[in-house]
Write an enzyme that holds these catalytic residues in place. Structure first.
Site, short mmCIF file in Angstrom:
data_model
loop_
_atom_site.label_atom_id
_atom_site.label_comp_id
_atom_site.label_asym_id
_atom_site.label_seq_id
_atom_site.Cartn_x
_atom_site.Cartn_y
_atom_site.Cartn_z
N LYS A 22 0.67 -1.19 -0.05
CA LYS A 22 0.01 -0.15 -0.04
C LYS A 22 0.83 1.28 0.20
CE LYS A 22 -1.77 1.66 3.89
NZ LYS A 22 -1.34 3.02 4.33
N ASN A 23 2.01 1.34 0.97
CA ASN A 23 2.59 2.34 1.02
C ASN A 23 3.66 2.82 -0.04
OD1 ASN A 23 1.00 3.11 3.39
ND2 ASN A 23 2.66 2.30 4.81
N ARG A 92 -4.60 10.93 4.10
CA ARG A 92 -3.21 11.87 4.21
C ARG A 92 -2.24 11.91 3.13
NH1 ARG A 92 -2.42 14.21 8.69
NH2 ARG A 92 -0.24 14.13 8.21
N CYS A 116 -5.19 12.95 12.58
CA CYS A 116 -5.52 11.66 12.18
C CYS A 116 -6.08 10.81 13.56
CB CYS A 116 -4.31 10.90 11.67
SG CYS A 116 -3.43 9.82 12.63
N ARG A 121 -0.26 14.89 13.06
CA ARG A 121 0.48 14.37 12.09
C ARG A 121 0.85 15.71 11.03
NH1 ARG A 121 -1.23 8.99 9.36
NH2 ARG A 121 0.87 8.93 8.37
N VAL A 123 2.74 18.54 8.53
CA VAL A 123 3.46 18.37 7.13
C VAL A 123 4.40 19.48 6.98
CG1 VAL A 123 1.38 17.00 6.16
CG2 VAL A 123 1.40 19.53 5.85
N LEU A 125 7.40 19.71 7.11
CA LEU A 125 8.89 19.42 6.52
C LEU A 125 8.39 19.09 5.19
CD1 LEU A 125 10.01 16.42 8.81
CD2 LEU A 125 10.75 18.66 8.79
N ASP A 305 4.20 0.55 12.11
CA ASP A 305 3.04 0.21 11.72
C ASP A 305 2.90 -1.43 11.98
OD1 ASP A 305 3.38 1.80 8.79
OD2 ASP A 305 2.79 2.46 10.47
N ARG A 397 -8.55 -0.42 4.19
CA ARG A 397 -7.88 0.74 3.78
C ARG A 397 -6.41 0.05 3.26
NH1 ARG A 397 -7.51 6.34 6.69
NH2 ARG A 397 -5.96 6.38 4.90
C1 EPZ Z 1 4.22 6.89 6.09
O1 EPZ Z 1 3.33 7.85 6.86
C2 EPZ Z 1 3.09 5.72 6.11
N1 EPZ Z 1 2.29 6.26 5.41
C3 EPZ Z 1 2.77 5.24 7.51
O2 EPZ Z 1 1.98 4.16 7.40
C4 EPZ Z 1 3.85 5.13 8.73
O3 EPZ Z 1 3.46 4.91 9.93
C5 EPZ Z 1 4.83 6.16 8.51
O4 EPZ Z 1 5.47 6.48 7.10
C6 EPZ Z 1 6.21 6.05 9.27
O5 EPZ Z 1 6.68 4.74 9.02
C7 EPZ Z 1 2.37 5.79 3.88
O6 EPZ Z 1 3.53 5.92 3.62
C8 EPZ Z 1 1.39 6.38 3.13
P1 EPZ Z 1 6.39 10.23 8.53
P2 EPZ Z 1 3.99 9.53 6.94
O7 EPZ Z 1 6.21 11.48 7.62
O8 EPZ Z 1 4.69 9.63 5.47
C9 EPZ Z 1 6.48 13.62 11.70
C10 EPZ Z 1 0.09 2.82 7.91
O9 EPZ Z 1 -0.33 2.11 8.76
N2 EPZ Z 1 6.46 14.35 10.69
O10 EPZ Z 1 7.53 9.50 8.20
O11 EPZ Z 1 2.96 10.34 7.14
C11 EPZ Z 1 5.23 12.68 12.04
O12 EPZ Z 1 4.40 13.36 12.98
C12 EPZ Z 1 0.76 4.28 7.61
O13 EPZ Z 1 0.21 2.23 6.54
C13 EPZ Z 1 6.58 15.81 11.05
O14 EPZ Z 1 6.82 16.37 12.41
O15 EPZ Z 1 4.83 9.37 8.23
C14 EPZ Z 1 5.83 11.45 12.52
O16 EPZ Z 1 5.85 11.52 13.97
C15 EPZ Z 1 0.21 4.86 9.07
N3 EPZ Z 1 6.39 16.82 9.94
C16 EPZ Z 1 7.14 11.21 12.06
O17 EPZ Z 1 7.57 12.67 11.44
C17 EPZ Z 1 6.13 16.30 8.82
O18 EPZ Z 1 6.14 17.18 7.84
C18 EPZ Z 1 7.20 10.24 10.94
O19 EPZ Z 1 6.37 10.43 9.98
C19 EPZ Z 1 6.09 15.08 8.52
C20 EPZ Z 1 6.32 14.11 9.45
#
Ligand code: EPZ
Length: 421
Positions: A22-23, A92, A116, A121, A123, A125, A305, A397
């Site tokens: 999925k991801n 998201r 969420c 969560r 964005v 960055l 996850d 999902r």
């Molecule tokens: C991806 O989410 C996955 N989703 C998530 O899987 C997974 O839990 C996550 O990576 C971590 O491995 C998809 O790929 C669609 P991150 P993402 O940006 O990209 C913080 C599932 O169950 N952060 O790596 O949203 C954030 O809050 C889903 O399949 C910021 O602070 O995760 C978190 O604490 C759930 N600012 C950490 O970084 C930002 O701009 C990691 O988030 C972005 C992120």
């Protein structure tokens, strides 16, 4: 809303094949917006999140056909550069259209993703990186409005190796003028799959699989085809289904080096594992499961996850374990529901303390998010009596017909459509 009825206590046996990730799909699909033509994504999973992304792309003008896991996306007539709230609120990952639209068309209007199920969560960055590449970013009425005549390569450092921000920045930088360095980039296999796809389109990327990615921007990218990697989280979830039911199953198609952190924890808990390039076999028959602590981390560490599924497994271990989530410090909505099944778990800050119990007992439990619902299904498979897992639209999902796959392994699980909850 559908629910699952599970009659637990059956040891799972047999083989089951893993679907595409999925991801990975949720990044590969919007990546096609950087080119202009027919793209082919093989091994695309049939999941609700994939259909949500398809709806988002088609309202932008993308034409598609989806047969037998081959998804063809035609990006030659894009008419809208907007990701409306109605779509983004459902998923998201819709934010992934920001980078490619901005890079290819110099404009993007993308709804800010709200909160969420388990908390904020941000964005920030993603937005920081787009500004570093020279985009003008405005936030207006819940929308990100991004403009740029032509993005310019730059040095970008992430405080956190965000998967999403790395993916979005890559899909922008490949068409920027000049070179971009992404320092502290995410190294997840899904990002590597995305890099390999962009390279097939003609992009120039170095350092793939490492935390320093170097991108030399090009003027144009062409349509291409790619194989979606297998879903390591689905593979992990199925392996724990074998472990928690004290069964003996073979998971076909999972990539071992995507799962080392989980496989070593399963071995530490007492399961016997055998694996090669084609399958991973887990044998937990007659195993006295040992409690094993886990702390989640970015890849190749233990994935957040898989945290909920591990807690469900540890709830039947022979002793006490601790599970700490460093990625999402408040991702514990599954705990009160597992406690309804008889588990003994206390959460303090971002650590769950699990005192193993002799048995779980079936009850009605409520899904709250994708991986939480997977943990409830796993616990229901091991529990005595009947478990009703409500609101399984969450699990749909990210898992392709999981009840069918579990049934092939001997689970007694039924989907009941349109229940009242
Ligand atoms: C991806 O989410 C996955 N989703 C998530 O899987 C997974 O839990 C996550 O990576 C971590 O491995 C998809 O790929 C669609 P991150 P993402 O940006 O990209 C913080 C599932 O169950 N952060 O790596 O949203 C954030 O809050 C889903 O399949 C910021 O602070 O995760 C978190 O604490 C759930 N600012 C950490 O970084 C930002 O701009 C990691 O988030 C972005 C992120």
């Amino acid at each position: 809303m559908d629910k699952f009825i599970i009659h637990g206590g059956k040891k799972l046996k047999g083989s089951v094949k893993v679907s595409g990730a999925k991801n990975a799909s949720l990044a590969l699909m919007p990546a096609t917006l950087v080119n202009n033509g027919i793209n082919k994504l093989y091994n695309t999973p049939e999941l609700n999140d994939v259909y949500t992304m398809l709806k988002l792309l088609s309202q932008m003008g993308v034409k598609y056909s989806f047969n037998n896991h081959l998804l063809e996306l035609d990006t030659s007539s894009i008419t809208s550069y907007e990701a409306p709230y109605e779509h983004v609120k459902k998923m998201r990952a819709s934010i992934y259209v920001l980078g490619p639209l901005l890079a290819r068309y110099g404009y993007a209007k993308v709804s800010m993703p709200g909160g969420c199920a388990w908390g904020p969560r941000p964005v920030n960055l993603h937005l920081m990186a787009m500004e570093k590449l020279g985009a003008e970013i405005q936030l207006d009425q819940g929308y990100i409005i991004a403009r740029s005549n032509r993005l310019k390569g730059n040095y970008i450092n992430f405080d956190i190796p965000s998967v999403g921000a790395t993916g979005n920045t890559l899909m922008a930088a490949v068409l920027a003028k000049g070179n971009t360095i992404i320092n502290n980039a995410a190294c997840e296999p899904e990002i590597t799959n995305l890099c390999n796809y962009l390279i097939k389109m003609g992009a120039k990327i170095n350092g793939i699989g490492t935390s320093i990615l170097e991108v030399e921007g090009v003027d144009e990218l062409k349509p291409a085809e790619i194989e979606t990697i297998p879903d390591r989280i689905e593979a992990g979830t199925l392996l724990i289904a074998g472990a928690i039911t004290r069964g003996n199953i073979r998971v076909i198609g999972g990539v071992t080096h995507h799962l080392h952190s989980l496989l070593s924890k399963l071995e530490d808990s007492g399961c016997k594992l055998a694996y090669n390039k084609d399958y991973i076999e887990i044998n937990a028959e007659d195993v006295e499961v040992s409690p094993v602590d886990v702390t989640t981390a970015v890849f190749p560490g233990f994935p957040t996850d898989m945290q909920a599924q591990w807690i469900a497994y540890m709830s039947l271990a022979n002793g006490t374990s601790n599970v700490t989530d460093t990625i999402y410090t408040d991702r514990f909505n599954h705990v009160p529901e597992l406690v309804r099944l008889g588990a003994d778990i206390i959460v303090h800050e971002n650590t769950a303390r699990i005192v193993g119990v002799k048995r779980l007992t079936g009850a009605k439990v409520m899904s709250t998010d994708l991986r939480a619902s997977a943990s409830l299904v796993l616990a229901g498979l091991a529990a005595e009596g009947t478990t009703e897992v409500l609101r399984v639209y969450h699990i749909d999902r990210g898992y392709q017909k999981i009840e069918e796959k579990l049934k092939t392994l001997g689970a007694d699980i039924e989907r009941v459509e349109g229940s009242e909850y």
